[in-house]
Design a protein around this motif. Structure first.
Motif, PDB file in Angstrom:
ATOM      1  N   THR A  19       0.834  -1.198   0.000  1.00 30.62           N
ATOM      2  CA  THR A  19       0.000   0.000   0.000  1.00 30.62           C
ATOM      3  C   THR A  19       0.870   1.250   0.000  1.00 30.62           C
ATOM      4  OG1 THR A  19      -1.715  -1.193   1.205  1.00 30.62           O
ATOM      5  CG2 THR A  19      -1.863   1.216   1.192  1.00 30.62           C
ATOM      6  N   ARG A  20       1.934   1.233   0.792  1.00 29.85           N
ATOM      7  CA  ARG A  20       2.839   2.385   0.823  1.00 29.85           C
ATOM      8  C   ARG A  20       3.464   2.619  -0.545  1.00 29.85           C
ATOM      9  NH1 ARG A  20       6.837   2.507   5.812  1.00 29.85           N
ATOM     10  NH2 ARG A  20       7.289   4.532   4.882  1.00 29.85           N
ATOM     11  N   LEU A  21       3.850   1.559  -1.227  1.00 28.05           N
ATOM     12  CA  LEU A  21       4.434   1.699  -2.564  1.00 28.05           C
ATOM     13  C   LEU A  21       3.400   2.210  -3.566  1.00 28.05           C
ATOM     14  CD1 LEU A  21       6.609  -1.522  -2.752  1.00 28.05           C
ATOM     15  CD2 LEU A  21       7.440   0.835  -2.572  1.00 28.05           C
ATOM     16  N   ALA A  22       2.191   1.690  -3.479  1.00 33.96           N
ATOM     17  CA  ALA A  22       1.137   2.089  -4.421  1.00 33.96           C
ATOM     18  C   ALA A  22       0.713   3.539  -4.233  1.00 33.96           C
ATOM     19  CB  ALA A  22      -0.066   1.160  -4.266  1.00 33.96           C
ATOM     20  N   PRO A  26      19.814  -6.759   3.699  1.00 38.32           N
ATOM     21  CA  PRO A  26      18.575  -7.316   4.235  1.00 38.32           C
ATOM     22  C   PRO A  26      17.706  -7.868   3.107  1.00 38.32           C
ATOM     23  CG  PRO A  26      18.405  -4.938   4.111  1.00 38.32           C
ATOM     24  CD  PRO A  26      19.808  -5.304   3.693  1.00 38.32           C
ATOM     25  N   ARG A  27      16.664  -8.557   3.487  1.00 36.37           N
ATOM     26  CA  ARG A  27      15.696  -9.034   2.501  1.00 36.37           C
ATOM     27  C   ARG A  27      15.009  -7.828   1.869  1.00 36.37           C
ATOM     28  NH1 ARG A  27      12.752 -13.789   5.754  1.00 36.37           N
ATOM     29  NH2 ARG A  27      11.171 -12.194   5.674  1.00 36.37           N
ATOM     30  N   HIS A  28      14.366  -8.061   0.735  1.00 37.20           N
ATOM     31  CA  HIS A  28      13.771  -6.970  -0.030  1.00 37.20           C
ATOM     32  C   HIS A  28      12.751  -6.178   0.790  1.00 37.20           C
ATOM     33  CE1 HIS A  28      15.839  -8.471  -3.488  1.00 37.20           C
ATOM     34  NE2 HIS A  28      15.203  -9.628  -3.435  1.00 37.20           N
ATOM     35  N   LEU A  33      14.249   2.022   3.253  1.00 40.09           N
ATOM     36  CA  LEU A  33      14.349   3.005   2.185  1.00 40.09           C
ATOM     37  C   LEU A  33      13.168   3.974   2.194  1.00 40.09           C
ATOM     38  CD1 LEU A  33      15.600   0.697  -0.707  1.00 40.09           C
ATOM     39  CD2 LEU A  33      16.885   2.593   0.339  1.00 40.09           C
ATOM     40  N   LEU A  34      11.983   3.470   2.468  1.00 37.10           N
ATOM     41  CA  LEU A  34      10.808   4.341   2.533  1.00 37.10           C
ATOM     42  C   LEU A  34      10.933   5.352   3.667  1.00 37.10           C
ATOM     43  CD1 LEU A  34       8.020   1.748   1.713  1.00 37.10           C
ATOM     44  CD2 LEU A  34       8.584   3.785   0.355  1.00 37.10           C
ATOM     45  N   ILE A  74      15.140   5.423  -6.834  1.00 39.48           N
ATOM     46  CA  ILE A  74      15.598   4.344  -7.724  1.00 39.48           C
ATOM     47  C   ILE A  74      15.764   3.049  -6.927  1.00 39.48           C
ATOM     48  CG2 ILE A  74      17.603   3.494  -9.034  1.00 39.48           C
ATOM     49  CD1 ILE A  74      17.894   6.373 -10.126  1.00 39.48           C
ATOM     50  N   ALA A  75      16.357   3.149  -5.753  1.00 42.82           N
ATOM     51  CA  ALA A  75      16.532   1.956  -4.913  1.00 42.82           C
ATOM     52  C   ALA A  75      15.179   1.373  -4.504  1.00 42.82           C
ATOM     53  CB  ALA A  75      17.368   2.293  -3.683  1.00 42.82           C
ATOM     54  N   ILE A  76      14.226   2.230  -4.178  1.00 44.87           N
ATOM     55  CA  ILE A  76      12.885   1.752  -3.814  1.00 44.87           C
ATOM     56  C   ILE A  76      12.263   1.022  -4.993  1.00 44.87           C
ATOM     57  CG2 ILE A  76      10.518   2.511  -3.312  1.00 44.87           C
ATOM     58  CD1 ILE A  76      11.797   4.733  -1.535  1.00 44.87           C
TER      59      ILE A  76
END
Length: 98
Positions: free
Chosen positions: A6-9, A44-46, A53-54, A81-83
């Motif tokens: 949700t945060r990414l969207a 770390p894991r993705h 990163l967020l 870009i990393a996100i």
């Protein structure tokens, strides 16, 4: 608290930033860029990386919105870009337990 998807969207940034991210995301190299941004040795894991990163991006965006002299568009693009790269990798590797 919103889940990571949700945060990414809901992450909305100015067009100029998003265009720069689209040009740079294909060159994202996790082992190089993520290590430098998070200042860590073991990656770390993705999902964990995305959460960190967020948080960094949120701080940078606050500087942008405040018209702070400390705001760096280059640093902002680098984190975005990393996100985007981590989100692509997470999607490609399938579901993870965070």
């Amino acid at each position: 608290m919103l889940d990571i998807h949700t945060r990414l969207a809901t992450l909305k940034r100015p067009t100029l930033l998003t265009r720069a991210v689209r040009f740079g995301v294909d060159d994202y190299r996790r082992d190089i860029h993520l290590r430098r941004l998070l200042q860590i040795e073991n990656l770390p894991r993705h999902g964990d990386a995305l959460i960190r990163l967020l948080g960094i991006e949120e701080e940078i965006n606050a500087l942008r919105l405040a018209n702070s002299a400390n705001y760096s568009p280059a640093a902002h693009v680098e984190v975005l870009i990393a996100i985007s790269g981590e989100a692509r990798l997470m999607q490609a590797t399938g579901p993870q337990v965070i």
